[in-house]
Design a protein around this motif. Structure first.
Motif, short mmCIF file in Angstrom:
data_model
loop_
_atom_site.label_atom_id
_atom_site.label_comp_id
_atom_site.label_asym_id
_atom_site.label_seq_id
_atom_site.Cartn_x
_atom_site.Cartn_y
_atom_site.Cartn_z
N THR A 195 34.90 30.02 20.53
CA THR A 195 34.37 31.24 21.11
C THR A 195 35.48 31.86 21.94
O THR A 195 36.15 31.18 22.72
N HIS A 196 35.72 33.15 21.76
CA HIS A 196 36.76 33.85 22.51
C HIS A 196 36.07 34.66 23.61
O HIS A 196 35.46 35.70 23.35
N LEU A 197 36.14 34.14 24.83
CA LEU A 197 35.54 34.82 25.97
C LEU A 197 36.42 35.98 26.40
O LEU A 197 37.63 35.81 26.57
N GLY A 198 35.82 37.14 26.61
CA GLY A 198 36.55 38.29 27.12
C GLY A 198 36.31 38.44 28.61
O GLY A 198 35.18 38.32 29.08
N LEU A 199 37.38 38.68 29.36
CA LEU A 199 37.23 38.91 30.79
C LEU A 199 38.26 39.91 31.25
O LEU A 199 39.27 40.17 30.57
N ALA A 200 38.01 40.49 32.43
CA ALA A 200 38.88 41.52 32.97
C ALA A 200 39.11 41.28 34.45
O ALA A 200 38.24 40.74 35.14
N MET A 201 40.28 41.69 34.93
CA MET A 201 40.61 41.52 36.35
C MET A 201 41.67 42.54 36.74
O MET A 201 42.27 43.19 35.88
N SER A 202 41.89 42.67 38.04
CA SER A 202 42.90 43.59 38.53
C SER A 202 44.27 43.22 37.99
O SER A 202 44.59 42.03 37.84
N ASP A 203 45.08 44.23 37.72
CA ASP A 203 46.43 43.99 37.23
C ASP A 203 47.33 43.66 38.43
O ASP A 203 48.21 44.43 38.81
N ASP A 204 47.05 42.50 39.01
CA ASP A 204 47.76 42.04 40.19
C ASP A 204 48.27 40.62 39.92
O ASP A 204 47.51 39.76 39.49
N GLU A 205 49.54 40.38 40.19
CA GLU A 205 50.15 39.10 39.82
C GLU A 205 49.42 37.91 40.42
O GLU A 205 49.14 36.93 39.73
N GLN A 206 49.07 38.00 41.71
CA GLN A 206 48.42 36.86 42.35
C GLN A 206 47.02 36.64 41.81
O GLN A 206 46.58 35.49 41.65
N VAL A 207 46.29 37.72 41.53
CA VAL A 207 44.96 37.60 40.95
C VAL A 207 45.03 36.88 39.61
O VAL A 207 44.22 36.00 39.30
N ILE A 208 46.01 37.24 38.79
CA ILE A 208 46.15 36.63 37.48
C ILE A 208 46.56 35.16 37.60
O ILE A 208 46.05 34.29 36.88
N ILE A 209 47.47 34.86 38.53
CA ILE A 209 47.87 33.47 38.75
C ILE A 209 46.68 32.63 39.18
O ILE A 209 46.46 31.51 38.69
N ASP A 210 45.88 33.17 40.11
CA ASP A 210 44.68 32.44 40.56
C ASP A 210 43.73 32.18 39.41
O ASP A 210 43.12 31.09 39.31
N ALA A 211 43.58 33.16 38.52
CA ALA A 211 42.69 32.99 37.37
C ALA A 211 43.22 31.91 36.43
O ALA A 211 42.44 31.09 35.90
N MET A 212 44.52 31.90 36.22
CA MET A 212 45.10 30.88 35.35
C MET A 212 44.92 29.48 35.93
O MET A 212 44.60 28.53 35.20
N GLU A 213 45.08 29.37 37.24
CA GLU A 213 44.91 28.06 37.89
C GLU A 213 43.45 27.61 37.83
O GLU A 213 43.15 26.44 37.58
N ARG A 214 42.52 28.54 38.04
CA ARG A 214 41.11 28.20 37.95
C ARG A 214 40.75 27.76 36.54
O ARG A 214 40.03 26.77 36.34
N LEU A 215 41.24 28.48 35.55
CA LEU A 215 40.95 28.15 34.17
C LEU A 215 41.51 26.77 33.81
O LEU A 215 40.85 25.97 33.14
N ALA A 216 42.74 26.50 34.28
CA ALA A 216 43.33 25.18 34.00
C ALA A 216 42.51 24.07 34.63
O ALA A 216 42.30 23.01 34.02
N SER A 217 41.99 24.31 35.83
CA SER A 217 41.18 23.31 36.51
C SER A 217 39.86 23.09 35.80
O SER A 217 39.40 21.95 35.65
N LEU A 218 39.24 24.17 35.32
CA LEU A 218 37.93 24.07 34.67
C LEU A 218 38.02 23.42 33.30
O LEU A 218 37.03 22.84 32.82
N THR A 219 39.17 23.52 32.65
CA THR A 219 39.28 23.04 31.26
C THR A 219 40.30 21.91 31.12
O THR A 219 40.68 21.57 29.99
N ALA A 220 40.73 21.34 32.24
CA ALA A 220 41.72 20.25 32.22
C ALA A 220 42.99 20.68 31.48
O ALA A 220 43.62 19.90 30.78
N GLY A 221 43.34 21.98 31.66
CA GLY A 221 44.57 22.49 31.08
C GLY A 221 44.51 22.81 29.60
O GLY A 221 45.54 23.15 28.99
#
Length: 240
Positions: A195-221
């Motif tokens: 399943t390809h989940l679509g999501l959107a967020m502010s085009d802000d470097e720190q916001v995107i980094i935080d999202a990547m870290e959260r995703l890695a934590s939720l899915t064990a990388g």
């Protein structure tokens, strides 16, 4: 080609849906306000044409509209009312409408006046009592302002778009986790394995980094963000 001049990254508009209608009566005159979300001047004029046909026996079909993230298109029409007594106060009601948002203590906080992509038409059936110039200004302004108090609104933002490929069995849990964390979910697509989940967020470097870290934590990388572009995205405004 030269780059486009940056404009506003967000504004308020009507929530997607059918036309919103509201009627008030003042000294026997009926004022029927119709609000429609529009993104082109031609669409605003189509609404006026439609309402002239529907309310063919009404004396006036006055209109005002504001279009564009920067609100660069602003028009109004008195349609036979004394000059400046209908279209102008209707337009003022649109461009000066201050959007209020809920606060933690249950009250509302004042925000920016940034309503756009909206056309207002007020159909008037004359009730036999003259209102005078001042009375007309108040009536047309009140007609639009009252309708804006009741119509569902949305926040329209230019956001960075991403997808996340996740096994079908894990998609529901991950989507709920991301939605609960405040990310705007834009819809899903599917293939045989994922399943390809679509999501959107502010085009802000720190916001995107935080999202990547959260995703890695939720899915064990195991999952990562895949950028797919930038677009305007609506989020509902539940209270004003």
């Amino acid at each position: 080609m030269s780059p486009a001049t940056p404009g506003p990254n967000s504004y308020t508009t009507l929530a997607s849906g059918p036309d919103f209608r509201h009627e008030i009566s003042i000294k026997r005159s009926r004022f029927i306000t119709v609000l429609r979300r529009v993104e082109q001047e031609s669409s605003a004029r189509e609404l006026v044409t439609e309402l002239r046909k529907e309310f063919y026996d009404a004396r006036h079909h006055c209109s005002a509209f504001v279009i564009g993230a920067d609100r660069s298109i602003q028009r109004s029409n008195d349609d036979g009312e004394p000059s400046g007594t209908a279209g102008t106060p209707m337009l003022d009601a649109l461009i000066k409408r201050e959007i209020r948002t809920p606060t933690t203590n249950g009250t509302t906080a004042h925000g920016a006046a940034d309503l756009s992509d909206v056309c207002a038409v007020v159909v008037r059936y004359f009730g036999g009592i003259l209102l005078g110039a001042g009375g007309l200004v108040r009536a047309y302004s009140e007609s639009v302002s009252t309708a804006l108090e009741l119509v569902p609104l949305a926040r329209r933002e230019r956001l960075k778009l991403f997808t996340v490929a996740v096994p079908h069995a894990d998609a529901g849990r991950l989507e709920n986790d991301l939605r609960g964390a405040g990310y705007v979910m834009t819809g899903n697509t599917y293939d045989g394995a994922s399943t390809h989940l679509g999501l959107a967020m502010s085009d802000d470097e720190q916001v995107i980094i935080d999202a990547m870290e959260r995703l890695a934590s939720l899915t064990a990388g195991r999952c990562t963000l895949i950028p797919t572009g930038t677009d305007w995205v609506d989020t509902a405004l539940l209270s004003r």
